[in-house]
Write a protein that holds these residues in place. Structure first.
Motif, PDB file in Angstrom:
ATOM      1  N   ARG A 191       0.828  -1.211   0.000  1.00  0.00           N
ATOM      2  CA  ARG A 191       0.000   0.000   0.000  1.00  0.00           C
ATOM      3  C   ARG A 191       0.863   1.263   0.000  1.00  0.00           C
ATOM      4  O   ARG A 191       0.523   2.258  -0.659  1.00  0.00           O
ATOM      5  CB  ARG A 191      -0.942  -0.013   1.202  1.00  0.00           C
ATOM      6  CG  ARG A 191      -1.956  -1.144   1.147  1.00  0.00           C
ATOM      7  CD  ARG A 191      -3.049  -1.015   2.183  1.00  0.00           C
ATOM      8  NE  ARG A 191      -3.869  -2.222   2.231  1.00  0.00           N
ATOM      9  CZ  ARG A 191      -4.802  -2.518   1.325  1.00  0.00           C
ATOM     10  NH1 ARG A 191      -5.015  -1.693   0.306  1.00  0.00           N
ATOM     11  NH2 ARG A 191      -5.506  -3.626   1.441  1.00  0.00           N
ATOM     12  N   ARG A 192       1.962   1.236   0.710  1.00  0.00           N
ATOM     13  CA  ARG A 192       2.856   2.395   0.710  1.00  0.00           C
ATOM     14  C   ARG A 192       3.488   2.587  -0.674  1.00  0.00           C
ATOM     15  O   ARG A 192       3.617   3.726  -1.153  1.00  0.00           O
ATOM     16  CB  ARG A 192       3.938   2.212   1.772  1.00  0.00           C
ATOM     17  CG  ARG A 192       4.964   3.342   1.810  1.00  0.00           C
ATOM     18  CD  ARG A 192       4.319   4.676   2.106  1.00  0.00           C
ATOM     19  NE  ARG A 192       5.294   5.771   2.017  1.00  0.00           N
ATOM     20  CZ  ARG A 192       5.067   6.932   1.424  1.00  0.00           C
ATOM     21  NH1 ARG A 192       3.892   7.181   0.869  1.00  0.00           N
ATOM     22  NH2 ARG A 192       5.998   7.863   1.388  1.00  0.00           N
ATOM     23  N   GLN A 212       0.953   4.105  -2.905  1.00  0.00           N
ATOM     24  CA  GLN A 212       0.763   5.503  -2.522  1.00  0.00           C
ATOM     25  C   GLN A 212       1.885   6.364  -3.107  1.00  0.00           C
ATOM     26  O   GLN A 212       1.645   7.465  -3.622  1.00  0.00           O
ATOM     27  CB  GLN A 212       0.739   5.625  -1.004  1.00  0.00           C
ATOM     28  CG  GLN A 212       0.533   7.053  -0.507  1.00  0.00           C
ATOM     29  CD  GLN A 212       0.628   7.166   1.013  1.00  0.00           C
ATOM     30  OE1 GLN A 212       0.947   6.214   1.698  1.00  0.00           O
ATOM     31  NE2 GLN A 212       0.360   8.338   1.534  1.00  0.00           N
ATOM     32  N   LYS A 233       3.632   5.708  -5.773  1.00  0.00           N
ATOM     33  CA  LYS A 233       3.407   5.780  -7.219  1.00  0.00           C
ATOM     34  C   LYS A 233       2.334   6.812  -7.543  1.00  0.00           C
ATOM     35  O   LYS A 233       2.471   7.607  -8.483  1.00  0.00           O
ATOM     36  CB  LYS A 233       2.968   4.400  -7.726  1.00  0.00           C
ATOM     37  CG  LYS A 233       2.594   4.333  -9.208  1.00  0.00           C
ATOM     38  CD  LYS A 233       3.823   4.402 -10.081  1.00  0.00           C
ATOM     39  CE  LYS A 233       3.522   3.966 -11.516  1.00  0.00           C
ATOM     40  NZ  LYS A 233       2.425   4.674 -12.168  1.00  0.00           N
ATOM     41  N   SER A 234       1.261   6.839  -6.767  1.00  0.00           N
ATOM     42  CA  SER A 234       0.178   7.791  -6.991  1.00  0.00           C
ATOM     43  C   SER A 234       0.661   9.227  -6.795  1.00  0.00           C
ATOM     44  O   SER A 234       0.304  10.126  -7.561  1.00  0.00           O
ATOM     45  CB  SER A 234      -0.981   7.491  -6.027  1.00  0.00           C
ATOM     46  OG  SER A 234      -2.003   8.441  -6.149  1.00  0.00           O
ATOM     47  N   GLU A 235       1.503   9.442  -5.787  1.00  0.00           N
ATOM     48  CA  GLU A 235       2.018  10.789  -5.522  1.00  0.00           C
ATOM     49  C   GLU A 235       2.931  11.260  -6.644  1.00  0.00           C
ATOM     50  O   GLU A 235       2.935  12.445  -7.006  1.00  0.00           O
ATOM     51  CB  GLU A 235       2.769  10.802  -4.190  1.00  0.00           C
ATOM     52  CG  GLU A 235       1.847  10.636  -2.984  1.00  0.00           C
ATOM     53  CD  GLU A 235       2.603  10.390  -1.690  1.00  0.00           C
ATOM     54  OE1 GLU A 235       3.847  10.218  -1.755  1.00  0.00           O
ATOM     55  OE2 GLU A 235       1.970  10.346  -0.626  1.00  0.00           O
TER      56      GLU A 235
END
Length: 346
Positions: free
Chosen positions: A335-336, A339, A341-343
């Protein structure tokens, strides 16, 4: 049964899925922590002893659990059933989708995500090792040379890997020399334990992991090293952990100057004696004897094991540095990573 089929079942009998997921979690926790007492298991599950008791009784009546004075363990039938239902558990909990998205983000062909976050719950490391061990055992072929690094997660793999008979000419070798003082987590120890599980033989490498230039040159002339090094570098299967750059440097008693250099060069990860930045570029390399990155690239199968949200940056870095065929990690790291990658995409 496909994931879509389970979704249809959940719409009709949602209470059934809740019971199924809870009992699967119980079997997973018992497998990771056994033998474990009921009170300790209730704490690990976040349930009351009274609630847990009825579930344990039901699983015991089905022949899936065994109880003794030392605690609860899985029966042979329970272990077999758990392995069969692991894909179901992953699909129901959303870990299959999580693994697929992480596979796409990291460009790693096969990603397995286990429950939990090993930064928070140490037993999750055992789950990573168990999942990786089962995959590894199935992938091994006659004549394989398996190189293993040290570390807690690779040690968990060797400890939990099933015994496999019938293989011929298997060798298990340490990827590098000794790191740290805990013998159980050293590559030599792990290689010996895994070789025993496979009915193979292990090759030892009794040298420090970090060497001076003079010591390196002297050891390369040693017949002991000359005999073992070609075997190690011919590895067909590589199993390794992934370390945070500064944490690994401190474990190797790096000097203040070396730590400052790694910080200045923004080192994020360490593997095979190399330190990598966030882009997978080598920013520092140790003087070491053992497996090289070129040897890793030539191997047939590269398996990486690492978990915990704190390892996310390190995992992302090494995924860009060299080929990884299989990554076994946990929900915390997965999940980190997504996250992060999304940022970056924002």
């Amino acid at each position: 049964m496909e994931t879509t089929d389970w979704a249809a079942v959940q719409r009709i009998v949602p209470e059934l899925m809740g019971v199924l997921q809870n009992r699967l979690r119980i079997l997973q926790r018992v497998n990771a922590l056994a033998p474990i007492g009921r009170r300790a298991l209730a704490q690990a599950m976040g349930q009351s002893e009274r609630t847990l008791r009825s579930e344990l009784d039901a699983l015991k009546q089905q022949g899936l659990l065994l109880t003794s004075t030392s605690g609860v363990t899985l029966s042979t039938e329970g272990l077999t059933l758990l392995r069969q239902l692991e894909p179901v558990a992953a699909a129901l909990a959303g870990r299959s989708d999580l693994a697929w998205r992480l596979s796409q983000a990291l460009a790693v062909a096969n990603v397995i995500v286990v429950e939990g976050d090993s930064d928070v719950e140490p037993w999750v490391t055992e789950r990573i090792g168990s999942s990786a061990g089962e995959l590894l055992i199935d992938a091994i072929r006659d004549g394989d040379v398996i190189a293993v690094t040290g570390g807690t997660t690779v040690a968990a793999l060797a400890k939990s890997a099933p015994v496999r008979s019938g293989l011929r000419d298997i060798q298990v070798v340490p990827a590098r020399g000794t790191v740290g003082e805990t013998v159980a987590y050293q590559a030599n120890t792990i290689a010996a334990e895994l070789a025993e599980k496979l009915g193979g033989r292990s090759v030892m490498l009794h040298i420090p992991d970090s060497l001076s230039q003079k010591a390196l040159e002297q050891l390369l002339e040693d017949p002991y090293i000359q005999q073992r090094l070609p075997v190690i570098r011919s590895a067909t299967v590589v199993v390794h952990g992934i370390g945070d750059a500064l944490a690994m440097a401190r474990r190797r008693h790096a000097s203040d100057a070396e730590l400052a250099l790694l910080t200045e060069r923004a080192a994020k990860a360490e593997a095979f004696g190399h330190y990598f930045n966030a882009y997978g570029e080598v920013v520092y390399a140790m003087q070491t004897i053992g497996l090289r990155l070129t040897d890793v690239d030539r191997s047939r199968l590269v398996v990486a094991v690492a978990g915990g949200a704190s390892k996310a940056q390190a995992i992302a870095a090494v995924a860009q540095a060299y080929r990884i065929d299989v990554l076994v990690t946990d929900e915390g790291a997965a999940r980190r990573l997504l996250q992060m990658k999304s940022e970056l995409d924002m």
